[in-house]
Design a protein around this motif. Structure first.
Motif, mmCIF file in Angstrom:
data_model
loop_
_atom_site.group_PDB
_atom_site.id
_atom_site.type_symbol
_atom_site.label_atom_id
_atom_site.label_comp_id
_atom_site.label_asym_id
_atom_site.label_seq_id
_atom_site.Cartn_x
_atom_site.Cartn_y
_atom_site.Cartn_z
ATOM 1 N N GLY A 109 0.990 -1.233 0.009
ATOM 2 C CA GLY A 109 0.044 -0.050 0.007
ATOM 3 C C GLY A 109 0.775 1.347 0.149
ATOM 4 N N PHE A 110 0.381 2.466 -0.599
ATOM 5 C CA PHE A 110 0.764 3.601 -0.424
ATOM 6 C C PHE A 110 -0.118 4.470 0.083
ATOM 7 C CE2 PHE A 110 3.389 1.469 -3.719
ATOM 8 C CZ PHE A 110 4.496 1.961 -3.652
ATOM 9 N N TYR A 111 0.389 5.625 0.634
ATOM 10 C CA TYR A 111 -0.378 6.950 1.050
ATOM 11 C C TYR A 111 0.294 8.240 0.522
ATOM 12 C CZ TYR A 111 -3.814 9.552 3.672
ATOM 13 O OH TYR A 111 -4.922 10.353 4.046
ATOM 14 N N GLN A 112 -0.140 8.900 -0.284
ATOM 15 C CA GLN A 112 0.301 10.045 -0.829
ATOM 16 C C GLN A 112 -0.543 11.412 -0.450
ATOM 17 O OE1 GLN A 112 0.406 9.193 -4.826
ATOM 18 N NE2 GLN A 112 2.013 7.818 -4.904
ATOM 19 N N ARG A 113 0.094 12.386 -0.274
ATOM 20 C CA ARG A 113 -0.486 13.656 0.070
ATOM 21 C C ARG A 113 0.154 14.810 -1.298
ATOM 22 N NH1 ARG A 113 0.226 14.493 5.242
ATOM 23 N NH2 ARG A 113 -1.581 13.025 5.759
ATOM 24 N N SER A 114 -0.743 15.321 -2.102
ATOM 25 C CA SER A 114 -0.231 16.208 -3.201
ATOM 26 C C SER A 114 -0.604 17.544 -2.535
ATOM 27 C CB SER A 114 -0.712 16.032 -4.565
ATOM 28 O OG SER A 114 -0.641 14.384 -4.962
ATOM 29 N N VAL A 129 -5.226 0.022 -7.234
ATOM 30 C CA VAL A 129 -6.279 0.572 -6.838
ATOM 31 C C VAL A 129 -6.114 2.024 -6.263
ATOM 32 C CG1 VAL A 129 -8.449 0.043 -5.363
ATOM 33 C CG2 VAL A 129 -7.270 -1.907 -6.584
ATOM 34 N N LEU A 130 -6.602 2.786 -6.825
ATOM 35 C CA LEU A 130 -6.319 4.263 -6.301
ATOM 36 C C LEU A 130 -7.513 4.770 -5.729
ATOM 37 C CD1 LEU A 130 -4.455 3.766 -8.834
ATOM 38 C CD2 LEU A 130 -4.181 6.049 -8.802
ATOM 39 N N TYR A 131 -7.684 4.858 -4.551
ATOM 40 C CA TYR A 131 -8.764 5.501 -3.522
ATOM 41 C C TYR A 131 -8.293 6.971 -3.452
ATOM 42 C CZ TYR A 131 -10.228 0.605 -2.120
ATOM 43 O OH TYR A 131 -10.585 -0.703 -2.169
ATOM 44 N N ALA A 134 -12.636 4.790 -6.489
ATOM 45 C CA ALA A 134 -11.652 4.039 -6.724
ATOM 46 C C ALA A 134 -11.405 4.079 -8.224
ATOM 47 C CB ALA A 134 -12.035 2.681 -6.270
ATOM 48 N N VAL A 135 -10.142 4.104 -8.638
ATOM 49 C CA VAL A 135 -9.765 3.933 -9.952
ATOM 50 C C VAL A 135 -8.944 2.954 -10.030
ATOM 51 C CG1 VAL A 135 -8.245 4.989 -11.939
ATOM 52 C CG2 VAL A 135 -9.963 6.554 -10.315
ATOM 53 N N LEU A 136 -9.178 1.862 -10.924
ATOM 54 C CA LEU A 136 -8.316 0.730 -11.119
ATOM 55 C C LEU A 136 -7.476 0.858 -12.462
ATOM 56 C CD1 LEU A 136 -10.318 0.010 -8.644
ATOM 57 C CD2 LEU A 136 -10.565 -2.373 -9.504
ATOM 58 N N ILE A 137 -6.250 0.349 -12.377
ATOM 59 C CA ILE A 137 -5.528 0.302 -13.621
ATOM 60 C C ILE A 137 -4.458 -0.793 -13.460
ATOM 61 C CG2 ILE A 137 -5.424 2.798 -14.104
ATOM 62 C CD1 ILE A 137 -2.713 3.069 -12.961
ATOM 63 N N PRO A 138 -4.397 -1.452 -14.871
ATOM 64 C CA PRO A 138 -3.113 -2.420 -14.531
ATOM 65 C C PRO A 138 -1.585 -1.772 -14.702
ATOM 66 C CG PRO A 138 -4.185 -2.101 -16.963
ATOM 67 C CD PRO A 138 -4.781 -1.449 -16.037
ATOM 68 N N ASP A 184 -5.153 23.857 -6.939
ATOM 69 C CA ASP A 184 -5.966 24.144 -6.047
ATOM 70 C C ASP A 184 -5.422 24.778 -4.776
ATOM 71 O OD1 ASP A 184 -9.186 23.450 -5.975
ATOM 72 O OD2 ASP A 184 -8.330 23.292 -3.828
ATOM 73 N N GLU A 185 -6.469 25.186 -3.564
ATOM 74 C CA GLU A 185 -5.986 25.755 -2.490
ATOM 75 C C GLU A 185 -5.835 24.953 -1.599
ATOM 76 O OE1 GLU A 185 -8.378 29.085 -1.782
ATOM 77 O OE2 GLU A 185 -7.603 30.372 -3.406
ATOM 78 N N ARG A 186 -6.153 23.675 -1.863
ATOM 79 C CA ARG A 186 -6.152 22.392 -0.911
ATOM 80 C C ARG A 186 -5.440 21.277 -1.306
ATOM 81 N NH1 ARG A 186 -12.352 21.634 -1.645
ATOM 82 N NH2 ARG A 186 -11.531 22.090 -3.888
ATOM 83 N N PRO A 187 -4.818 20.264 -0.390
ATOM 84 C CA PRO A 187 -4.226 19.238 -0.485
ATOM 85 C C PRO A 187 -5.064 18.159 -1.143
ATOM 86 C CG PRO A 187 -4.262 19.317 1.749
ATOM 87 C CD PRO A 187 -4.988 20.614 1.030
ATOM 88 N N ARG A 188 -4.411 16.942 -1.928
ATOM 89 C CA ARG A 188 -5.236 15.900 -2.363
ATOM 90 C C ARG A 188 -4.455 14.877 -1.996
ATOM 91 N NH1 ARG A 188 -3.559 13.225 -7.591
ATOM 92 N NH2 ARG A 188 -2.451 12.418 -6.048
ATOM 93 N N GLU A 189 -5.570 13.831 -1.170
ATOM 94 C CA GLU A 189 -4.760 12.753 -0.496
ATOM 95 C C GLU A 189 -5.531 11.337 -1.459
ATOM 96 O OE1 GLU A 189 -5.095 12.525 3.892
ATOM 97 O OE2 GLU A 189 -5.363 14.606 3.716
ATOM 98 N N LEU A 190 -4.506 10.693 -1.328
ATOM 99 C CA LEU A 190 -4.757 9.347 -1.961
ATOM 100 C C LEU A 190 -4.132 8.137 -1.408
ATOM 101 C CD1 LEU A 190 -5.039 7.713 -4.701
ATOM 102 C CD2 LEU A 190 -2.880 8.311 -5.327
ATOM 103 N N LEU A 191 -5.064 6.979 -1.386
ATOM 104 C CA LEU A 191 -4.685 5.664 -0.570
ATOM 105 C C LEU A 191 -4.460 4.786 -1.753
ATOM 106 C CD1 LEU A 191 -4.190 3.803 1.421
ATOM 107 C CD2 LEU A 191 -6.553 3.331 1.710
ATOM 108 N N GLN A 192 -3.595 4.181 -2.172
ATOM 109 C CA GLN A 192 -3.207 3.167 -3.273
ATOM 110 C C GLN A 192 -2.931 1.815 -2.876
ATOM 111 O OE1 GLN A 192 0.235 2.538 -6.695
ATOM 112 N NE2 GLN A 192 -0.380 4.633 -6.135
ATOM 113 N N MET A 193 -3.452 0.913 -3.389
ATOM 114 C CA MET A 193 -3.251 -0.592 -2.970
ATOM 115 C C MET A 193 -2.894 -1.464 -4.345
ATOM 116 S SD MET A 193 -5.915 -1.268 0.116
ATOM 117 C CE MET A 193 -5.575 -0.728 1.597
ATOM 118 N N GLY A 194 -2.227 -2.392 -4.029
ATOM 119 C CA GLY A 194 -1.679 -3.286 -5.207
ATOM 120 C C GLY A 194 -2.168 -4.727 -4.921
#
Length: 225
Positions: free
Chosen positions: A98-103, A136-138, A186-190, A202-212
């Motif tokens: 898993g990954f956790y990202q904050r843009s 899988v990108l949540y 959820a966005v799913l890609i190979p 934007d004026e706000r961050p964007r958070e994402l949880l990714q799982m494989g």
């Protein structure tokens, strides 16, 4: 920016699988409830973060999120998603990481790349050599045209041309499309699909949880820890 207008909510299961296999992506709009999204954000709020090599505004958790957040750990076997993955890959499925990202505000766009490098590499290691791997990108925040929306090149995962080598990177591509989805989607890609993101203007961050995930038969070319 060419925003995809596909109506994913009305797709049948065979249509979802075909779209994933042929086009290289499928979207499950608002598959997470607002309560799950809120718990993920709360439990990951104080997670130790580091930044990527290309920007201090692109942050990733030092520890995989399932070891920090109970909600993230439970999400590994989230029934609505596992129902689809079982239909797609069969019942014998392996979760790999898993990954956790904050843009953050001002984060630059991510160049077009793949998450699979079939011969092994220093970037992904032997995990990236799995012949079948689903990302899988949540998205935990609403995506807008300004808030670092996801972009991809449809069908790039099935090209045999040298321009589709998984070791190539592109700043942009004339056939790329952009996904603007609501929080909890959820966005799913190979892993072999070329994808990236637009900058966060934007004026706000964007958070994402990714799982494989991968089928059990589709292991890497060498052992991994």
């Amino acid at each position: 920016m060419h925003i995809d207008e596909t109506d994913f909510a009305s797709m049948s299961r065979p249509e979802q699988i075909r779209h994933f296999e042929v086009e290289g992506y499928v979207v499950f709009p608002s598959i997470l409830t607002p309560e799950i999204v809120a718990k993920l954000k709360s439990e990951m709020a104080d997670a130790e973060m580091t930044h990527t090599s290309y920007s201090t505004q692109q942050q990733r958790s030092v520890v995989q999120p399932q070891w920090t957040s109970r909600t993230a750990a439970e999400l590994i076997g989230y029934p609505p998603l596992m129902d689809f993955l079982s239909d797609l890959m069969g019942p014998d499925i392996v979760f790999n990481r898993g990954f956790y990202q904050r843009s953050l505000v001002g984060c630059p766009g991510i160049s077009m790349h793949t998450d699979g490098q079939p011969h092994g590499s220093n970037l992904f290691g032997y995990e990236g050599s799995c012949p079948r791997l689903v990302r899988v990108l949540y998205y935990l925040d609403d995506l807008s045209e300004k808030r670092a929306p996801f972009r991809l090149i449809p069908r790039s995962h099935i090209s045999f041309h040298a321009e589709a080598s998984p070791y190539v990177r592109y700043t942009s591509h004339p056939e790329e499309i952009t996904l603007v989805v609501p929080a909890g989607s959820a966005v799913l890609i190979p892993s072999m699909l070329f994808h990236g993101s637009h900058p966060n203007l934007d004026e706000r961050p964007r958070e994402l949880l990714q799982m494989g995930y991968r089928p059990a038969w589709a292991g890497p070319i060498q052992p991994i820890e």
